[in-house]
Design a protein around this motif. Structure first.
Motif, short mmCIF file in Angstrom:
data_model
loop_
_atom_site.label_atom_id
_atom_site.label_comp_id
_atom_site.label_asym_id
_atom_site.label_seq_id
_atom_site.Cartn_x
_atom_site.Cartn_y
_atom_site.Cartn_z
N LYS A 167 -7.09 13.50 9.84
CA LYS A 167 -6.93 14.70 9.01
C LYS A 167 -5.81 14.53 7.98
N LEU A 168 -4.74 13.86 8.38
CA LEU A 168 -3.62 13.64 7.48
C LEU A 168 -3.95 12.69 6.33
N LEU A 169 -4.89 11.78 6.56
CA LEU A 169 -5.27 10.83 5.51
C LEU A 169 -6.15 11.45 4.44
N LYS A 170 -6.79 12.57 4.78
CA LYS A 170 -7.66 13.25 3.82
C LYS A 170 -6.84 14.05 2.84
N LYS A 171 -7.31 14.11 1.62
CA LYS A 171 -6.65 14.96 0.61
C LYS A 171 -6.92 16.41 0.95
#
Length: 178
Positions: A171-175
């Motif tokens: 989730k953190l890697l997604k914009k």
């Protein structure tokens, strides 16, 4: 602009840093580039910039952690935090730590120049819409707020959110969703 505008760009994306430097050199900024936290702090001491563009995500480092040491060494510097992962929580944290401005990537030249030409005491935040956030954006904001409260510790954040650590990392890697 005066000839005394020295800009330190701390950005781990070599190509983007080069583009920023070329863009801002046209507007009478003398630019130096740093691509990690250590190099950024060293160049700040040597170059003594009047302005700093700081990326929030510097490979393994977090640009938020650099704000206070940079501000201690250069109290009068005008500091702008750039991020591809904008959130209200990180904007508030950046300003609280001492950044003068917080801008989401991609950023156009005029917005960047406006931020760099602001008086150091001015605080310019990304405008916040009055419309309610959609559920995915609300989730992103909540995750960022909990992550900030846990000082960037992903494992502690995952435990607090009752979420598997790998799920949180994805989730953190997604914009963020607009």
């Amino acid at each position: 602009m005066t000839e005394n505008n020295r800009l330190l760009i701390i950005e781990d994306d070599f190509a983007f840093a080069g583009v920023l430097a070329r863009r801002l050199t046209r507007y009478d900024f003398e630019c130096q580039l740093a691509h990690d936290a250590t190099q950024g702090l060293l160049l700040a001491r040597q170059f003594k910039p009047t302005h700093i563009l700081l990326d929030m995500k510097l490979a393994e480092d977090n640009g938020l952690a650099l704000i206070e040491p940079l501000r201690q060494h250069l109290p009068q510097v005008l500091m702008v935090l750039l991020t591809g992962y904008a959130s209200i929580a990180t904007a508030v944290e950046a300003i609280r730590l001492g950044a003068n401005n917080y801008l989401a990537k991609p950023v156009d030249t005029q917005t960047l120049l406006h931020a760099l030409n602001a008086l150091p005491e001015d605080v310019l935040l990304v405008p916040v819409d009055e419309e309610p956030l959609n559920p995915k954006r609300l989730e992103w904001e909540h995750i960022q707020q909990v992550l900030t409260a846990n000082k960037g510790n992903v494992s502690a954040t995952a435990r607090q959110l009752s979420m598997h650590r790998r799920t949180l990392q994805r989730k953190l890697l997604k914009k963020p969703v607009s």
